[in-house]
Motif scaffolding. Structure first.
Motif, PDB file in Angstrom:
ATOM      1  N   GLY A  61     -41.985  33.843  -3.325  1.00  0.00           N
ATOM      2  CA  GLY A  61     -42.344  33.353  -4.656  1.00  0.00           C
ATOM      3  C   GLY A  61     -42.457  34.479  -5.655  1.00  0.00           C
ATOM      4  N   SER A  62     -43.093  35.570  -5.234  1.00  0.00           N
ATOM      5  CA  SER A  62     -43.261  36.704  -6.138  1.00  0.00           C
ATOM      6  C   SER A  62     -41.924  37.358  -6.476  1.00  0.00           C
ATOM      7  CB  SER A  62     -44.204  37.727  -5.495  1.00  0.00           C
ATOM      8  OG  SER A  62     -44.328  38.881  -6.300  1.00  0.00           O
ATOM      9  N   LEU A  63     -41.067  37.547  -5.454  1.00  0.00           N
ATOM     10  CA  LEU A  63     -39.780  38.203  -5.676  1.00  0.00           C
ATOM     11  C   LEU A  63     -38.848  37.359  -6.539  1.00  0.00           C
ATOM     12  CD1 LEU A  63     -39.201  39.643  -2.096  1.00  0.00           C
ATOM     13  CD2 LEU A  63     -39.692  40.959  -4.167  1.00  0.00           C
ATOM     14  N   ILE A  64     -38.801  36.057  -6.270  1.00  0.00           N
ATOM     15  CA  ILE A  64     -37.920  35.187  -7.057  1.00  0.00           C
ATOM     16  C   ILE A  64     -38.389  35.112  -8.501  1.00  0.00           C
ATOM     17  CG2 ILE A  64     -37.167  32.792  -7.341  1.00  0.00           C
ATOM     18  CD1 ILE A  64     -37.002  32.603  -4.304  1.00  0.00           C
ATOM     19  N   THR A  65     -39.703  35.095  -8.719  1.00  0.00           N
ATOM     20  CA  THR A  65     -40.220  35.107 -10.085  1.00  0.00           C
ATOM     21  C   THR A  65     -39.804  36.387 -10.801  1.00  0.00           C
ATOM     22  OG1 THR A  65     -42.121  33.734  -9.478  1.00  0.00           O
ATOM     23  CG2 THR A  65     -42.323  35.058 -11.476  1.00  0.00           C
ATOM     24  N   THR A  66     -39.849  37.501 -10.081  1.00  0.00           N
ATOM     25  CA  THR A  66     -39.431  38.782 -10.670  1.00  0.00           C
ATOM     26  C   THR A  66     -37.937  38.771 -10.996  1.00  0.00           C
ATOM     27  OG1 THR A  66     -41.157  39.969  -9.458  1.00  0.00           O
ATOM     28  CG2 THR A  66     -39.312  41.269 -10.286  1.00  0.00           C
ATOM     29  N   ILE A  67     -37.125  38.238 -10.074  1.00  0.00           N
ATOM     30  CA  ILE A  67     -35.676  38.166 -10.306  1.00  0.00           C
ATOM     31  C   ILE A  67     -35.368  37.276 -11.507  1.00  0.00           C
ATOM     32  CG2 ILE A  67     -33.500  37.338  -9.323  1.00  0.00           C
ATOM     33  CD1 ILE A  67     -34.645  38.170  -6.556  1.00  0.00           C
ATOM     34  N   ASP A  68     -36.040  36.120 -11.590  1.00  0.00           N
ATOM     35  CA  ASP A  68     -35.825  35.215 -12.729  1.00  0.00           C
ATOM     36  C   ASP A  68     -36.167  35.909 -14.041  1.00  0.00           C
ATOM     37  OD1 ASP A  68     -35.035  33.223 -11.011  1.00  0.00           O
ATOM     38  OD2 ASP A  68     -36.956  32.152 -11.038  1.00  0.00           O
ATOM     39  N   GLY A  69     -37.308  36.615 -14.036  1.00  0.00           N
ATOM     40  CA  GLY A  69     -37.718  37.318 -15.257  1.00  0.00           C
ATOM     41  C   GLY A  69     -36.724  38.392 -15.651  1.00  0.00           C
ATOM     42  N   TYR A  70     -36.205  39.116 -14.665  1.00  0.00           N
ATOM     43  CA  TYR A  70     -35.233  40.170 -14.960  1.00  0.00           C
ATOM     44  C   TYR A  70     -33.946  39.570 -15.524  1.00  0.00           C
ATOM     45  CZ  TYR A  70     -32.126  44.166 -14.272  1.00  0.00           C
ATOM     46  OH  TYR A  70     -31.234  45.186 -14.459  1.00  0.00           O
ATOM     47  N   ALA A 105     -47.748  34.571   9.432  1.00  0.00           N
ATOM     48  CA  ALA A 105     -46.591  35.377   9.041  1.00  0.00           C
ATOM     49  C   ALA A 105     -45.677  34.606   8.103  1.00  0.00           C
ATOM     50  CB  ALA A 105     -45.822  35.816  10.279  1.00  0.00           C
ATOM     51  N   LEU A 106     -45.485  33.305   8.382  1.00  0.00           N
ATOM     52  CA  LEU A 106     -44.628  32.486   7.532  1.00  0.00           C
ATOM     53  C   LEU A 106     -45.227  32.334   6.139  1.00  0.00           C
ATOM     54  CD1 LEU A 106     -42.085  30.763   7.348  1.00  0.00           C
ATOM     55  CD2 LEU A 106     -43.429  28.813   8.161  1.00  0.00           C
ATOM     56  N   ALA A 107     -46.543  32.153   6.066  1.00  0.00           N
ATOM     57  CA  ALA A 107     -47.201  32.045   4.765  1.00  0.00           C
ATOM     58  C   ALA A 107     -47.011  33.313   3.943  1.00  0.00           C
ATOM     59  CB  ALA A 107     -48.688  31.741   4.948  1.00  0.00           C
ATOM     60  N   GLU A 108     -47.050  34.461   4.613  1.00  0.00           N
ATOM     61  CA  GLU A 108     -46.841  35.727   3.906  1.00  0.00           C
ATOM     62  C   GLU A 108     -45.405  35.830   3.393  1.00  0.00           C
ATOM     63  OE1 GLU A 108     -47.340  39.545   2.298  1.00  0.00           O
ATOM     64  OE2 GLU A 108     -48.700  37.880   2.734  1.00  0.00           O
TER      65      GLU A 108
END
Length: 228
Positions: free
Chosen positions: A86-95, A77-80
């Motif tokens: 990682g995916s969400l922060i990358t999206t926020i950075d890109g936005y 669960a922690l790995a998920e």
């Protein structure tokens, strides 16, 4: 009261198995306690103690198995969570970059990404003594911690037998830490070499000089400088 040594196993699992076997023997079943000097009460009390430890061990095994399962499930669960972060922060950075709105990170309650530190220029190379080859060439080598992608600029200075030293001039730019000078001039007293490392963000200081000396007779010249 001292404990008899080496009369029963000391390892937990072996001890419990041994105790169970002997509790069954000493209680004697329907025939009662064998003629071994202990009372039925003593045998029954020991049998109860063995049964108690057996049940506690079974509970411990169940708990350990459950704990192992729970740990594996928690790790999964922690790995998920980490993957999604990682995916969400990358999206926020890109936005934030695409909208040129630095307040995006504040609204997301996360720190903006740090600018990558510029790669530092490499240190001064450490030169090795030159090696003279039988064909008249000179091997010049060096050591330096420069990271990947570095190139090395090699310069040479010629010292004639009867004239002042000439200027330094670049004779090679290469990716390895070794240069074979096959164009050593004929009839010179010595040749000096120096090198510096270059990367995209800077260059090192020039190394100390490494000298190839040929004596008063002068150099015989490298293979590329000889006349056939």
């Amino acid at each position: 009261m001292t404990t008899p040594s080496r009369r029963y196993p000391t390892r937990q699992a072996e001890l419990v198995d041994w105790a169970r076997t002997h509790a069954d023997i000493w209680t004697g079943g329907q025939s009662g306690v064998p003629d071994i000097g202990i009372s039925q009460l003593q045998a029954d009390t020991f049998n109860t103690a063995v049964g108690d430890v057996e049940s506690k061990l079974a509970l411990q095994g169940t708990a350990l198995s459950a704990a192992k399962t729970a740990t594996l499930e928690k790790d999964t669960a922690l790995a998920e969570v980490v993957r999604q972060l990682g995916s969400l922060i990358t999206t926020i950075d890109g936005y934030a970059r695409n909208t040129e709105d630095p307040d995006v990170w504040a609204r997301a309650a996360i720190d903006p990404p740090k600018d990558p530190s510029p790669r530092q220029a490499p240190p001064q190379p450490s030169v090795q003594p030159v090696q003279l080859i039988d064909n008249g060439a000179v091997v010049f080598s060096w050591e330096v911690t420069s990271g990947g992608g570095a190139v090395y600029e090699v310069q040479r200075q010629v010292l004639p037998l009867d004239a002042p030293a000439g200027p330094w001039g670049t004779i090679a730019i290469l990716g390895e830490k070794r240069f074979v000078d096959e164009a050593v001039p004929v009839g010179v007293l010595a040749v000096n070499y120096q090198v510096r490392a270059r990367i995209s963000t800077g260059e090192s200081p020039w190394s100390l000089t490494s000298t190839a000396s040929f004596g008063s007779q002068g150099s015989q010249g490298g293979p590329l400088m000889r006349v056939a």
